[in-house]
Design a protein around this motif. Structure first.
Motif, PDB file in Angstrom:
ATOM      1  N   UNK A   1      66.664  16.087  15.082  1.00 13.93           N
ATOM      2  CA  UNK A   1      66.190  17.271  14.354  1.00 13.93           C
ATOM      3  C   UNK A   1      64.914  16.926  13.589  1.00 13.93           C
ATOM      4  N   UNK A   2      64.898  15.758  12.948  1.00 11.75           N
ATOM      5  CA  UNK A   2      63.701  15.343  12.208  1.00 11.75           C
ATOM      6  C   UNK A   2      62.512  15.171  13.154  1.00 11.75           C
ATOM      7  N   UNK A   3      62.797  14.672  14.358  1.00 15.92           N
ATOM      8  CA  UNK A   3      61.708  14.478  15.326  1.00 15.92           C
ATOM      9  C   UNK A   3      61.152  15.805  15.814  1.00 15.92           C
ATOM     10  N   UNK A   4      62.009  16.831  15.878  1.00 10.86           N
ATOM     11  CA  UNK A   4      61.569  18.139  16.370  1.00 10.86           C
ATOM     12  C   UNK A   4      60.907  18.976  15.288  1.00 10.86           C
ATOM     13  N   UNK A   5      60.951  18.532  14.028  1.00 13.36           N
ATOM     14  CA  UNK A   5      60.465  19.350  12.909  1.00 13.36           C
ATOM     15  C   UNK A   5      58.949  19.421  12.880  1.00 13.36           C
ATOM     16  N   UNK A   6      58.434  20.590  12.487  1.00 15.69           N
ATOM     17  CA  UNK A   6      57.000  20.736  12.224  1.00 15.69           C
ATOM     18  C   UNK A   6      56.670  20.266  10.816  1.00 15.69           C
ATOM     19  N   UNK A   7      57.643  20.383   9.916  1.00 15.42           N
ATOM     20  CA  UNK A   7      57.436  19.947   8.533  1.00 15.42           C
ATOM     21  C   UNK A   7      58.768  19.457   7.987  1.00 15.42           C
TER      22      UNK A   7
END
Length: 559
Positions: free
Chosen positions: A536-542
């Motif tokens: 999820x952190x890798x997919x985040x924009x921010x």
């Protein structure tokens, strides 16, 4: 709760109507009592004077009519009390449920769910006794007692003065006994709450208790709580019987004083027989309502305590302090869907600190539309709490704004779609859980929401039991996410907030869900996810980091 709490009149219109009807019935009842006593006196006086049946018969007929009228008025009082109790309970329950729905989890913070359930079910049912036994006698005390004392005083000033001097003795005993009754009842009420909470805790944790071999200890624990409740109940009954005896004794002695005074003056010829008999018949009636109020107080105590708890639920929640609000701009202007023709600019957190968390750090962040923003941080740092502040579930200091307008805790948040850490599913179908709150079901939209949540193949007609039984943990989690997606699609919500939506998913299911969240964000929404999962952190924009300062300080202290 006082004998007649103004909050009851404020929150339940049926109570006001009952008081108006009860006052009219009380006045009529008092007039009938006075007329009945006078007619009975006339019958006895005529019989003593040696009058025949012909002379006495009309008076007997009128006396019979007075008896019937008194019975009818008593029946009307009981009928009005029963209907008022039913309507007041309905109104209080409806208001309490509306308050719980509007206030969210913050409204019952610090209260056990079993406690709230007990209050809104069996607790409020005790108001039946309050309305049927206690309140009518309270009305009669306020109406009948002054009128009867005035009639006695008019006919025989000496007896009137005796009654006036003796009447305050009963309230004094009522206060003394009432304090003890209230203390005993409060202990009983707390014991009932412990019993209800303990039972629900055992049922909810039965699987864990079974696994760890502790299930055999629970019957003894519940038995101890039950016996405590039984003992408290017997204590309340003991106090009730003693209070009834004390009040009856005080009233009997007071009436005896009047009777002795009348008897002595009748012997001396200072008082006419008719007047003495009339006053003697009215004296017990003057004491009766006040005596009944004291006797019925214990019976109404449970209802009074439950009503107090409901009023606590209805009490306004503390308003959040929103710093740096624009002058003249109200917090509720940010309610509803995205405004037509207004470009959504995202959500800002400015120095937000949740009051309930002493250790929380101020959070400042800008969640932009079209982005998948992740709130990350160590466990216990306040990630979920920050999301709850956004949803209006907890009071906060600082400022949360949407499109530059402050968001208050009392806003309806029609622009927000939310799914909590625990999927709260209800008995029904998958479709009914996903479209929860919608006036009608849009099937294409339902399928779209399920696809965005990563479960396009699940049957919408599939049955879901209480506590999401019939679904796996991951399926239940995604059904809850689908509910938020459906709300966002159907209502045009421009903010979607999800708390740990992938904690029970494998890598493949997590990737499917992240693709759906990415699609939601690309449509111009701000998608906020609380998570610590690497994917999820890798997919985040921010990424919004919460509690990092405290975590670094702790690591430094350990080093």
């Amino acid at each position: 709760m006082r004998p007649l709490d103004p909050r009851l009149l404020r929150h339940a219109s049926a109570a006001r109507r009952f008081l108006a009807a009860g006052a009219v019935i009380g006045v009529a009842h008092t007039v009938v009592v006075i007329c009945g006593a006078w007619l009975l006196t006339r019958c006895i006086v005529l019989a003593v004077d040696g009058r025949g049946l012909t002379a006495v018969s009309p008076v007997i007929g009128l006396l019979a009519a007075a008896v019937v009228a008194r019975s009818v008025l008593t029946w009307l009082q009981d009928l009005a009390a029963a209907r008022a109790a039913s309507e007041v309970k309905r109104q209080l329950r409806a208001r309490a449920l509306d308050a719980l729905a509007a206030g969210g989890p913050a409204r019952i913070a610090g209260r056990h769910s079993a406690h709230v359930t007990t209050v809104l079910t069996g607790g409020l049912d005790a108001l039946d006794t309050y309305f049927s036994r206690y309140l009518p006698q309270l009305l009669l005390t306020a109406i009948a007692t002054p009128l009867l004392v005035a009639v006695i005083l008019w006919n025989d000033p000496a007896s009137g003065v005796t009654v006036i001097l003796a009447l305050p003795l009963i309230p004094v005993f009522m206060v003394l006994v009432g304090w003890r009754t209230q203390a005993a009842q409060q202990e009983q009420w707390l014991a009932l709450q412990r019993l209800a909470s303990g039972f629900l805790d055992v049922i909810g944790g039965l699987a864990t208790l079974k696994i760890y071999g502790r299930e055999h200890r629970q019957p003894a624990r519940l038995r101890a709580i039950t016996e405590e409740y039984q003992g408290r109940t017997m204590g309340v009954l003991r106090v009730s019987f003693l209070s009834g005896f004390v009040l009856e004794l005080a009233a009997s002695l007071s009436v005896a004083l009047v009777a002795v005074s009348i008897g002595l003056r009748l012997v001396d010829g200072q008082l006419p027989f008719a007047t003495g008999l009339f006053v003697l018949l009215l004296a017990p009636e003057a004491f009766l309502p006040l005596r009944q109020v004291g006797a019925q107080f214990h019976a109404a105590a449970d209802g009074i305590a439950a009503a107090d708890e409901v009023f606590a639920l209805l009490a306004p929640a503390p308003a959040p302090a929103v710093a740096h609000s624009r002058p003249g701009v109200r917090g509720n202007e940010s309610e509803g869907r995205a405004e037509a023709g207004v470009r959504f600019e995202g959500v800002r957190f400015e120095g937000v600190v949740v009051r309930a968390r002493v250790t929380s750090e101020p959070v400042t962040a800008h969640v932009r539309p079209g982005e998948l923003s992740v709130i990350a941080g160590p466990s216990g740092a306040g990630k979920t709490t920050l999301l709850r502040a956004l949803a209006g579930f907890v009071p906060f200091d600082g400022r949360i704004s949407r499109n530059g307008m402050p968001v208050g805790q009392d806003d309806t948040r029609g622009w927000l779609a939310w799914a909590g850490q625990r999927p709260q599913l209800f008995s029904g179908t998958v479709a009914s859980n996903v479209t929860l709150g919608a006036a009608s079901v849009d099937l294409p939209l339902l399928q779209r929401a399920l696809a965005l949540a990563g479960i396009p193949s699940i049957d919408p007609a599939r049955t879901v039991g209480g506590s999401a039984s019939g679904l796996s943990g991951g399926q239940a989690q995604r059904v809850a996410v689908a509910r938020a997606c459906y709300r966002a699609l159907a209502n045009g919500c421009d903010v979607v907030a999800l708390d740990e939506p992938t904690s029970a998913l494998d890598d493949e299911a997590e990737a499917a869900l992240l693709r759906g969240l990415r699609a939601l964000a690309q449509a111009g929404r701000a998608v906020i996810v609380v998570s610590h999962r690497p994917a999820v952190l890798a997919a985040a924009d921010a990424v919004v980091h919460v509690g990092e300062t405290a975590a670094r300080a702790l690591e430094a202290a350990r080093a």
